[in-house]
Design an enzyme around this catalytic site. Structure first.
Site, PDB file in Angstrom:
ATOM      1  N   ASN A 125       0.878  -1.172   0.000  1.00 56.49           N
ATOM      2  CA  ASN A 125       0.000   0.000   0.000  1.00 56.49           C
ATOM      3  C   ASN A 125       0.912   1.217   0.000  1.00 56.49           C
ATOM      4  OD1 ASN A 125      -1.784   2.080   0.502  1.00 56.49           O
ATOM      5  ND2 ASN A 125      -2.834   1.055   2.193  1.00 56.49           N
ATOM      6  N   ARG A 180      -3.021  -1.921  -3.190  1.00 55.76           N
ATOM      7  CA  ARG A 180      -4.113  -0.955  -3.091  1.00 55.76           C
ATOM      8  C   ARG A 180      -3.905   0.105  -4.161  1.00 55.76           C
ATOM      9  NH1 ARG A 180      -4.422   4.187   0.621  1.00 55.76           N
ATOM     10  NH2 ARG A 180      -6.578   4.841   0.331  1.00 55.76           N
ATOM     11  N   HIS A 209     -12.137   4.689  -0.234  1.00 58.61           N
ATOM     12  CA  HIS A 209     -12.027   3.855   0.975  1.00 58.61           C
ATOM     13  C   HIS A 209     -12.840   2.568   0.848  1.00 58.61           C
ATOM     14  CE1 HIS A 209     -11.207   7.948   2.955  1.00 58.61           C
ATOM     15  NE2 HIS A 209     -10.047   7.295   2.896  1.00 58.61           N
ATOM     16  N   ARG A 232      -7.362  17.945   3.596  1.00 64.54           N
ATOM     17  CA  ARG A 232      -8.273  18.206   2.480  1.00 64.54           C
ATOM     18  C   ARG A 232      -9.543  18.880   2.972  1.00 64.54           C
ATOM     19  NH1 ARG A 232      -8.214  12.243   0.229  1.00 64.54           N
ATOM     20  NH2 ARG A 232      -6.777  11.861   1.959  1.00 64.54           N
ATOM     21  N   GLU A 278      -7.560  -3.205   5.616  1.00 62.69           N
ATOM     22  CA  GLU A 278      -7.501  -3.145   4.156  1.00 62.69           C
ATOM     23  C   GLU A 278      -6.511  -4.142   3.593  1.00 62.69           C
ATOM     24  OE1 GLU A 278      -8.250   1.526   3.200  1.00 62.69           O
ATOM     25  OE2 GLU A 278      -6.655   1.049   4.629  1.00 62.69           O
TER      26      GLU A 278
END
Length: 398
Positions: free
Chosen positions: A9, A94, A182, A242, A380
């Protein structure tokens, strides 16, 4: 499949990894960790199969990796004793953006890489580094199959009205739509809840993935119904750096009236807004809470307000709510923020038990509350490993 599945990842300055042994089609973790601070002051953090911290290389005396390829070499060198001669049989990655074409994991080839390169402008903070991780792994493990697992794929089941913008249909046909992100985290949580409680897993969930990147997803019957994020990973709730939802007229005003370049606007919205920009302190909730003051209150209060508003909005997409699930770094650990978020949601049937919330219990809702409120760790990397194993077992059809 003989050997191990390596999961990578890659972020802008980090390379996370996890290794799983395959036995009779099942996955057993061997270890995980990351090299963080690539390009600045790299640090290697690792843990064993039980999640306990273990010794890892230190580069205080020099020799630190300068890029993702060198970081991968350092990871492999550290892993070799744990692998005990077992080969790396497959590598799962990912990849943040899969565009409109990829609704499931795919084996990586030159054609797929070209498609993913075209999506870089839609995920500029993530996609280039995801692709750099793939390229580094291809050089290090020639001939080993690699699989791309997309953060957007889980959301491809959302209905048209949750997928589109109020633009002429030609724009949707050209890929301008609400992708959501996500997705690997949401898929893992949805599967976990269904395994724990099949009836609840078949019900209506709002999952709040709250970390440095943050979003929420409405899930009914295990399938995505709507997401707070949209075309890019800027939309929705505020995040570490963000901005979250923003009137597009603000961007036009910044460019036309304030004379900002598109690059300056992009940097502001991606790197210098959210919790960091509002607080003037940090992108890290822990640092903001420790500092206190007006900036901290402004940032944390706005974050909680926007998340609370999104929970209510997503509940309407499903006609009600059976459970709210908090996950990711903030969701799993920020007890005070969880309490702030849930304040005022009593009309939905949400009520927290303060003692359970303070103890970080797996279920933090008050006894008798109509809606269950759960805290679950996401994984994940395991989701990527499961997808990778499945794709390789199927022979990698696209």
């Amino acid at each position: 499949m003989q050997g191990v599945v390596l999961v990578l990842n890659a972020g802008s300055s980090s390379l996370k990894f996890a290794v799983f042994e395959t036995a009779e089609g099942r996955l057993a973790p061997l270890g995980a960790g990351q090299v963080e601070g690539i390009g600045a002051t790299p640090r290697f953090v690792a843990k064993d199969a039980a999640g306990r911290p273990v010794a890892a290389p230190s580069w205080d005396a020099g020799g630190a990796p300068a890029n993702h390829a060198a970081a991968l070499d350092a990871i492999i060198a550290w892993l070799e004793p744990a692998l005990q001669g077992r080969p790396v049989a497959a590598i799962g990655h990912r990849v943040v953006h899969g565009g409109p074409e990829h609704a499931a994991p795919v084996p990586i080839d030159l054609h797929v890489m070209a498609e993913l390169q075209e999506l870089v402008p839609l995920a500029p903070l993530h996609q280039p580094h995801n692709l750099a991780g793939i390229a580094a792994a291809a050089r290090r493990f020639r001939g080993v199959p690699q699989v791309a697992c997309f953060d957007t794929a889980f959301h491809r089941t959302q209905p048209f009205f949750a997928d589109t913008f109020g633009l002429p249909p030609a724009f949707h046909a050209r890929g301008i739509r609400r992708y959501g992100f996500h997705g690997l985290s949401y898929e893992y949580i949805a599967r976990r809840i269904a395994a724990e409680d099949p009836a609840l897993g078949a019900g209506r969930l709002v999952v709040a993935h709250l970390g440095n990147g943050a979003s929420l997803c409405a899930i009914a019957g295990g399938r995505a119904q709507a997401s707070s994020m949209g075309f890019t990973a800027l939309d929705g709730v505020p995040m570490g750096t963000r901005c979250g939802q923003l009137d597009p007229g603000v961007v036009l005003h910044m460019i036309d009236a304030m004379g900002m370049s598109t690059a300056e606007v992009a940097r502001l919205l991606y790197n210098d807004s959210g919790l960091k920009g509002m607080s003037g302190i940090s992108h890290d909730v822990r640092a903001i809470e420790a500092a206190g003051g007006e900036g901290a209150e402004r940032a944390l209060g706005y974050f909680a307000y926007r998340v609370r508003r999104e929970i209510a909005a997503l509940a309407t997409c499903m006609g009600g709510l059976d459970a709210l699930v908090f996950t990711a770094g903030i969701g799993e650990n920020a007890r005070g923020l969880r309490a702030r978020i849930c304040e005022g949601l009593g009309f939905l049937g949400i009520a927290l038990d303060p003692a359970r919330n303070a103890a970080n219990a797996p279920e933090i809702s008050a006894p008798g509350a109509a809606v269950r409120v759960l805290v679950r760790a996401t994984d994940e990397e395991r989701m990527i490993a499961e997808h990778t194993l499945a794709v390789i077992a199927e022979g990698g059809p696209r």
